[in-house]
Design a protein around this motif. Structure first.
Motif, mmCIF file in Angstrom:
data_model
loop_
_atom_site.group_PDB
_atom_site.id
_atom_site.type_symbol
_atom_site.label_atom_id
_atom_site.label_comp_id
_atom_site.label_asym_id
_atom_site.label_seq_id
_atom_site.Cartn_x
_atom_site.Cartn_y
_atom_site.Cartn_z
ATOM 1 N N TRP A 1 -27.590 -15.816 -7.807
ATOM 2 C CA TRP A 1 -28.714 -16.359 -8.592
ATOM 3 C C TRP A 1 -29.981 -16.570 -7.764
ATOM 4 O O TRP A 1 -30.986 -16.999 -8.271
ATOM 5 N N TYR A 2 -29.907 -16.272 -6.462
ATOM 6 C CA TYR A 2 -31.128 -16.324 -5.660
ATOM 7 C C TYR A 2 -31.771 -14.945 -5.528
ATOM 8 O O TYR A 2 -32.795 -14.792 -4.885
ATOM 9 N N SER A 3 -31.135 -13.958 -6.149
ATOM 10 C CA SER A 3 -31.626 -12.591 -6.056
ATOM 11 C C SER A 3 -33.055 -12.496 -6.589
ATOM 12 O O SER A 3 -33.315 -12.789 -7.765
ATOM 13 N N GLY A 4 -33.975 -12.114 -5.696
ATOM 14 C CA GLY A 4 -35.365 -11.957 -6.109
ATOM 15 C C GLY A 4 -36.094 -13.262 -6.388
ATOM 16 O O GLY A 4 -37.215 -13.269 -6.894
ATOM 17 N N LYS A 5 -35.425 -14.389 -6.066
ATOM 18 C CA LYS A 5 -36.006 -15.696 -6.412
ATOM 19 C C LYS A 5 -36.648 -16.401 -5.203
ATOM 20 O O LYS A 5 -36.928 -17.588 -5.257
ATOM 21 N N TRP A 6 -36.835 -15.648 -4.110
ATOM 22 C CA TRP A 6 -37.371 -16.256 -2.886
ATOM 23 C C TRP A 6 -38.684 -16.983 -3.166
ATOM 24 O O TRP A 6 -38.882 -18.124 -2.765
ATOM 25 N N TYR A 7 -39.561 -16.306 -3.905
ATOM 26 C CA TYR A 7 -40.911 -16.853 -4.120
ATOM 27 C C TYR A 7 -40.873 -18.133 -4.945
ATOM 28 O O TYR A 7 -41.653 -19.043 -4.713
ATOM 29 N N VAL A 8 -39.934 -18.185 -5.903
ATOM 30 C CA VAL A 8 -39.808 -19.395 -6.725
ATOM 31 C C VAL A 8 -39.545 -20.601 -5.831
ATOM 32 O O VAL A 8 -40.192 -21.648 -5.965
ATOM 33 N N HIS A 9 -38.605 -20.412 -4.896
ATOM 34 C CA HIS A 9 -38.246 -21.530 -4.032
ATOM 35 C C HIS A 9 -39.317 -21.800 -2.981
ATOM 36 O O HIS A 9 -39.550 -22.948 -2.595
ATOM 37 N N ALA A 10 -39.968 -20.722 -2.535
ATOM 38 C CA ALA A 10 -41.058 -20.908 -1.576
ATOM 39 C C ALA A 10 -42.158 -21.742 -2.212
ATOM 40 O O ALA A 10 -42.666 -22.698 -1.612
ATOM 41 N N VAL A 11 -42.521 -21.406 -3.462
ATOM 42 C CA VAL A 11 -43.581 -22.143 -4.150
ATOM 43 C C VAL A 11 -43.161 -23.597 -4.367
ATOM 44 O O VAL A 11 -43.966 -24.520 -4.172
ATOM 45 N N TRP B 1 -28.424 -26.008 0.933
ATOM 46 C CA TRP B 1 -27.288 -26.875 0.625
ATOM 47 C C TRP B 1 -26.388 -26.238 -0.419
ATOM 48 O O TRP B 1 -25.164 -26.285 -0.319
ATOM 49 N N ASP B 2 -27.006 -25.618 -1.431
ATOM 50 C CA ASP B 2 -26.264 -24.943 -2.486
ATOM 51 C C ASP B 2 -25.430 -23.805 -1.890
ATOM 52 O O ASP B 2 -24.259 -23.626 -2.241
ATOM 53 N N SER B 3 -26.025 -23.054 -0.957
ATOM 54 C CA SER B 3 -25.310 -21.948 -0.325
ATOM 55 C C SER B 3 -24.138 -22.459 0.502
ATOM 56 O O SER B 3 -23.090 -21.822 0.577
ATOM 57 N N TYR B 4 -24.311 -23.626 1.091
ATOM 58 C CA TYR B 4 -23.203 -24.223 1.840
ATOM 59 C C TYR B 4 -22.057 -24.544 0.881
ATOM 60 O O TYR B 4 -20.889 -24.282 1.184
ATOM 61 N N ASN B 5 -22.388 -25.106 -0.277
ATOM 62 C CA ASN B 5 -21.352 -25.464 -1.248
ATOM 63 C C ASN B 5 -20.553 -24.248 -1.693
ATOM 64 O O ASN B 5 -19.381 -24.357 -2.041
ATOM 65 N N PHE B 6 -21.200 -23.085 -1.696
ATOM 66 C CA PHE B 6 -20.497 -21.861 -2.084
ATOM 67 C C PHE B 6 -20.111 -21.026 -0.878
ATOM 68 O O PHE B 6 -19.766 -19.862 -1.010
ATOM 69 N N LEU B 7 -20.235 -21.637 0.293
ATOM 70 C CA LEU B 7 -19.864 -21.012 1.558
ATOM 71 C C LEU B 7 -20.486 -19.634 1.737
ATOM 72 O O LEU B 7 -19.830 -18.662 2.082
ATOM 73 N N ARG B 8 -21.801 -19.545 1.453
ATOM 74 C CA ARG B 8 -22.513 -18.298 1.693
ATOM 75 C C ARG B 8 -23.361 -18.458 2.955
ATOM 76 O O ARG B 8 -24.545 -18.772 2.892
ATOM 77 N N VAL B 9 -22.719 -18.281 4.119
ATOM 78 C CA VAL B 9 -23.401 -18.522 5.389
ATOM 79 C C VAL B 9 -24.604 -17.595 5.563
ATOM 80 O O VAL B 9 -25.634 -17.984 6.116
ATOM 81 N N ASP B 10 -24.484 -16.363 5.045
ATOM 82 C CA ASP B 10 -25.636 -15.455 5.148
ATOM 83 C C ASP B 10 -26.863 -16.029 4.426
ATOM 84 O O ASP B 10 -27.983 -15.981 4.920
ATOM 85 N N LEU B 11 -26.613 -16.660 3.235
ATOM 86 C CA LEU B 11 -27.716 -17.268 2.488
ATOM 87 C C LEU B 11 -28.266 -18.509 3.206
ATOM 88 O O LEU B 11 -29.467 -18.769 3.182
ATOM 89 N N ILE B 12 -27.352 -19.252 3.832
ATOM 90 C CA ILE B 12 -27.794 -20.430 4.606
ATOM 91 C C ILE B 12 -28.801 -19.997 5.661
ATOM 92 O O ILE B 12 -29.875 -20.584 5.799
#
Lengths: 269, 290
Positions: free
Chosen positions: B88-98, B249-260
């Motif tokens: 669900w972070y796919s292509g959403k970098w800018y949303v979170h950056a903003v 933090w969300d990525s940690y909860n789903f153990l996605r170290v690459d996303l962290i």
């Protein structure tokens, strides 16, 4: 009889700190005539800067009164321009803006300000440096800008506190000559503090010689030498020698209460 | 005895290397910069190669130690959404950056302007100093992070506690540096402005104090901006559901170290850029210093 521009009578100034009291000036009286060039000459620590700061209004006397045009001095004001030992230019303003920084100059319309800046920079020989910052100039040039800034605000009196003491000998020599020229041009009343005997003879109409601890004006010497003065001239050297004797006399031999002289040689162990 | 041709030749040979060296030194600033850049890259490059080797050989579980190329592709996916590997972070970098930038901006403006104003007032007026400074000094040792529970209790979940924390974190360095700048104005400059006719307190401030303190104010703001990014990461882990802190933090909860790691790189990059921007503003305003 010349008109008195600036004067002080029986002025005392005591500096009080937690541990000590220092009497910097004791019962000092002095008249400065309108349009004259007066030098305050004395060894360091004799209170000559204190007198200047009192005239400028930066400090208040412990007792006694100071006058400008027969009005008592209550604080700093733009009728008395001050040139400090260090240039004290505003580093954030360009040379042109520094010269125009006085309140009287700021009150004028912008195009008039430009003319003022141009005129005074030309007077100190710095035409074309309007857009430099003080940081980019040499010590001598900075002091020239400080003089231009002081003059541009059109004070009635110029108070100069060892303005050339921090400069090299060549810059100092040039600025001394130019200061005399500017003074002859503007005829401002100038009070000039110095510990340099030659400088005093070169510049002054009258030299007030000060004693130290406590500071006091001891003698006033009139210098009747035509300008431009020649530092190697016979008369010049005679006056300088005489002045040197007066100054050395009072700084090496402290005068005792009974009028006898006491040698204050360094204590050897 | 005059030197023979041989002497002269020998002298030339002896001095030749130093001439060459001087030529090399003066070859240009950019060369020196390139060389220091190469030096600076030795450790990161070695680490990157080692990382990639460890990841490729599966020496460590890939779930906690993803390969460098995996991190790169995940980062690229958050930016472009080309593969969907970052869910669900796919292509959403800018949303979170903003989201993060917005919070930092609001909190920084509030904390920075309050810090500057308080620093000026406390520095200019002895009485304000006596009243305000002790209280500020008492609050200062409380770590900003320790305010989080209270901030959430007071302001609830959402932007307000995050902005509060960032403002608080920005306030102290800005306040302290401004105060220092205002209190240690060169007295000779104050006298200069007085003799030029500026004798009132307001004129003293306008002609000297503000300008002398400006370099210190900028130092405070830059330090404050750095702390603002620390605060936003912390606040977003706990109080909101957007921004890089939340992504971490969300990525940690789903153990996605690459996303962290993507989140970490992103915060560093945006924080670095905002600091450069601040530096640019500083250099433009303080043009007499450069």
């Amino acid at each position: 009889m010349q008109q008195v521009k600036l004067s002080c009578s029986r002025v005392r100034k005591m500096f009080v700190s937690a541990s000590s009291e220092t009497l910097a000036l004791d019962e000092t009286s002095l008249d400065v005539h309108d349009g004259e060039f007066l030098c305050l000459l004395g060894p360091s620590g004799c209170g000559k800067t204190t007198i200047l700061n009192l005239f400028a209004g930066f400090e208040r006397p412990t007792s006694g009164t100071l006058w400008l045009n027969n009005k008592s001095i209550q604080g700093p004001g733009m009728d008395r321009g001050v040139i400090f030992q260090e240039h004290a230019l505003f580093p954030w303003l360009t040379v042109g803006d520094n010269v125009a920084s006085g309140k009287r100059v700021q009150a004028q319309p912008a195009e008039r300000r430009g003319t003022v800046v141009g005129r005074y920079l030309a007077m100190v020989g710095l035409t074309g440096f309007e857009n430099h910052y003080p940081r980019q100039l040499s010590g001598g040039m900075r002091q020239r800008v400080a003089i231009a800034r002081g003059l541009a605000n059109e004070p009635e009196v110029l108070l100069m506190d060892e303005p050339f003491a921090a400069l090299d000998a060549i810059s100092r020599g040039l600025l001394q000559v130019e200061l005399v020229r500017i003074w002859e041009l503007t005829r401002k009343t100038i009070v000039f503090v110095t510990h340099n005997i030659e400088e005093a003879v070169l510049l002054a109409d009258r030299v007030a010689i000060m004693t130290s601890r406590p500071g006091r004006v001891r003698d006033i010497l009139e210098i009747n030498l035509a300008r431009p003065r020649d530092v190697n001239g016979v008369e010049f050297n005679a006056i300088e020698k005489h002045l040197r004797e007066l100054v050395v006399d009072q700084s090496v031999f402290g005068k005792q209460a009974d009028g006898s002289h006491r040698m204050t040689a360094p204590v050897s162990r | 005895m005059s030197p023979t041709d041989q002497d002269i030749d020998r002298e030339c040979l002896r001095s030749a290397p130093s001439i060459r060296l001087r030529g090399w030194m003066s070859a240009g600033l950019w060369q020196q910069r390139a060389i220091s850049f190469l030096y600076a890259m030795i450790l990161p490059a070695t680490a990157a190669i080692a990382w990639q080797v460890v990841g490729d050989l599966h020496l460590l579980p890939p779930i906690i130690f993803p390969s460098l190329s995996k991190i790169a592709s995940t980062t690229l996916d958050t930016l472009t959404g080309y593969s969907g590997t970052s869910e669900w972070y796919s292509g959403k970098w800018y949303v979170h950056a903003v989201a993060s930038l917005g919070r930092v901006l609001v909190g920084f403006v509030i904390g920075g302007s309050l810090g500057t104003m308080c620093g000026i007032l406390v520095g200019m007026f002895e009485r304000v100093h006596k009243i305000l400074d002790p209280s500020i000094q008492m609050l200062r040792p409380i770590p900003v992070v320790a305010w989080i529970p209270l901030a959430v209790a007071w302001f609830g979940i959402g932007n307000p506690p995050a902005v509060f924390l960032i403002a608080l974190g920005t306030f102290f360095p800005t306040y302290l540096n401004t105060l220092h700048g205002v209190r240690y104005v060169d007295p000779i400059l104050v006298r200069a402005s007085q003799m030029l006719g500026y004798t009132s307190g307001w004129e003293k401030f306008r002609t000297v104090v503000l300008w002398s303190a400006l370099p210190n104010i900028f130092t405070g703001l830059r330090v404050g901006l750095g702390i603002a990014w620390i605060c936003v990461a912390t606040a977003e882990m706990l109080a909101v559901k957007s921004g890089f802190g939340y992504l971490l933090w969300d990525s940690y909860n789903f153990l996605r170290v690459d996303l962290i790691i993507t989140g970490m790189i992103s915060i560093a990059a945006v924080g670095f850029l905002s600091d450069r921007l601040m530096l640019l503003v500083q250099r433009t305003v303080l043009k007499w210093e450069s």
